[in-house]
Design a protein around this motif. Structure first.
Motif, short mmCIF file in Angstrom:
data_model
loop_
_atom_site.label_atom_id
_atom_site.label_comp_id
_atom_site.label_asym_id
_atom_site.label_seq_id
_atom_site.Cartn_x
_atom_site.Cartn_y
_atom_site.Cartn_z
N GLN A 29 -23.20 48.09 -37.82
CA GLN A 29 -23.63 46.71 -37.60
C GLN A 29 -24.86 46.32 -38.43
OE1 GLN A 29 -21.59 44.81 -35.83
NE2 GLN A 29 -20.39 46.68 -35.57
N THR A 30 -25.48 47.29 -39.11
CA THR A 30 -26.68 46.98 -39.88
C THR A 30 -26.34 46.23 -41.15
OG1 THR A 30 -26.65 49.09 -41.06
CG2 THR A 30 -27.92 49.02 -39.01
N LYS A 31 -27.32 45.48 -41.60
CA LYS A 31 -27.17 44.72 -42.85
C LYS A 31 -26.89 45.66 -44.02
CE LYS A 31 -29.53 41.04 -45.38
NZ LYS A 31 -30.74 40.20 -45.42
N ARG A 32 -27.59 46.79 -44.07
CA ARG A 32 -27.42 47.73 -45.18
C ARG A 32 -26.00 48.29 -45.22
NH1 ARG A 32 -31.52 49.79 -47.75
NH2 ARG A 32 -32.11 47.65 -47.41
N SER A 33 -25.42 48.58 -44.05
CA SER A 33 -24.05 49.07 -44.00
C SER A 33 -23.09 48.02 -44.57
CB SER A 33 -23.66 49.40 -42.55
OG SER A 33 -22.36 49.91 -42.50
N GLN A 34 -23.34 46.77 -44.26
CA GLN A 34 -22.51 45.67 -44.79
C GLN A 34 -22.69 45.54 -46.31
OE1 GLN A 34 -23.69 42.39 -42.31
NE2 GLN A 34 -22.91 43.39 -40.48
N HIS A 35 -23.92 45.72 -46.80
CA HIS A 35 -24.17 45.69 -48.25
C HIS A 35 -23.41 46.82 -48.94
CE1 HIS A 35 -28.25 43.43 -47.83
NE2 HIS A 35 -27.23 42.59 -47.93
N ILE A 74 -18.93 55.73 -55.04
CA ILE A 74 -18.25 55.47 -53.77
C ILE A 74 -18.47 56.63 -52.81
CG2 ILE A 74 -15.97 55.28 -52.67
CD1 ILE A 74 -15.12 53.62 -55.19
N ALA A 75 -18.31 57.85 -53.31
CA ALA A 75 -18.51 59.03 -52.46
C ALA A 75 -19.93 59.07 -51.92
CB ALA A 75 -18.20 60.30 -53.25
N TYR A 76 -20.88 58.82 -52.78
CA TYR A 76 -22.29 58.86 -52.38
C TYR A 76 -22.59 57.81 -51.32
CZ TYR A 76 -27.33 58.54 -52.50
OH TYR A 76 -28.64 58.50 -52.13
N PHE A 77 -22.23 56.56 -51.61
CA PHE A 77 -22.58 55.49 -50.68
C PHE A 77 -21.75 55.53 -49.40
CE2 PHE A 77 -24.86 53.80 -54.34
CZ PHE A 77 -26.07 53.53 -53.73
N THR A 78 -20.57 56.11 -49.46
CA THR A 78 -19.80 56.32 -48.24
C THR A 78 -20.54 57.29 -47.33
OG1 THR A 78 -17.71 55.83 -49.33
CG2 THR A 78 -17.59 57.13 -47.31
N GLU A 79 -21.11 58.31 -47.93
CA GLU A 79 -21.91 59.29 -47.18
C GLU A 79 -23.15 58.63 -46.58
OE1 GLU A 79 -22.19 63.27 -45.87
OE2 GLU A 79 -20.60 62.33 -47.02
N VAL A 80 -23.83 57.79 -47.35
CA VAL A 80 -25.01 57.09 -46.85
C VAL A 80 -24.60 56.17 -45.70
CG1 VAL A 80 -26.78 55.34 -47.40
CG2 VAL A 80 -26.29 57.20 -49.02
N LYS A 81 -23.52 55.44 -45.89
CA LYS A 81 -23.06 54.48 -44.88
C LYS A 81 -22.69 55.18 -43.57
CE LYS A 81 -19.04 52.51 -44.59
NZ LYS A 81 -17.81 51.87 -44.73
N ALA A 82 -22.15 56.40 -43.68
CA ALA A 82 -21.75 57.14 -42.48
C ALA A 82 -22.94 57.41 -41.56
CB ALA A 82 -21.08 58.45 -42.87
N ALA A 83 -24.14 57.48 -42.12
CA ALA A 83 -25.34 57.75 -41.32
C ALA A 83 -25.93 56.47 -40.73
CB ALA A 83 -26.38 58.45 -42.18
#
Length: 172
Positions: A70-76, A57-66
């Protein structure tokens, strides 16, 4: 670089399954200490799984912050984080293991680690920098420490289980 950590996750999955409390259980002896040791092993396994989920969760939260939200990847990533949080909330060990397997299978089949510019809004270099940044290194180091601590605790508990069974056998 990130792909070199995927085998670590697979190894952790195998090791967690191999050392789960059900595999540590010896023949029922009715001794309260035996049940307490099994309870402790189960609690340690749950703690390790929750640590793994929190690290992801910590890792992907960091990725998502960048990413642009609205991107598909952020929604995934949002969906993935939601599933990880649901796995943390699960208290039944068998259900938690089941959710872990489902999440792991989903993760290995997902494009979360692959850049598709249309899904991320980033160039390959930008996405690679996000995925392989210091946060990944910190999370990976913590996870390795958590796994080592887990196996040390399980080894100690296993020794106590065997010692308890031998003591019971001597008293018989």
């Amino acid at each position: 670089m990130l792909l070199k950590y995927c085998p670590l996750l697979l190894l952790a999955q195998f090791l967690i399954a191999a050392a789960s409390p059900t595999n540590l259980r010896l023949p029922e002896s009715g001794v309260p200490l035996q049940k307490e040791l099994e309870r402790q092993a189960k609690a340690e396994t749950i703690n390790l799984l929750n640590s793994l989920f929190r690290s992801q969760i910590a890792y992907f939260t960091e990725v998502k912050a960048a990413l642009n939200p609205q991107t598909k990847r952020s929604q995934h990533i949002n969906l993935y984080i939601t599933r990880l949080n649901a796995a943390i909330e699960e208290t039944d060990m068998d259900e938690k293991n089941k959710k872990w397997m489902e999440i792991f299978d989903e993760f290995s089949a997902s494009p979360l680690l692959i850049n598709r510019e249309a899904e991320t809004g980033l160039t390959d270099l930008q996405y690679k920098q996000i995925l392989t940044g210091q946060k990944l290194k910190d999370i990976s180091a913590k996870f390795v420490t958590d796994v080592a601590d887990y196996f040390w605790k399980i080894t100690k508990l296993s020794g106590r289980v065997v010692s308890n069974e031998l003591s019971n056998a001597d008293q018989s």
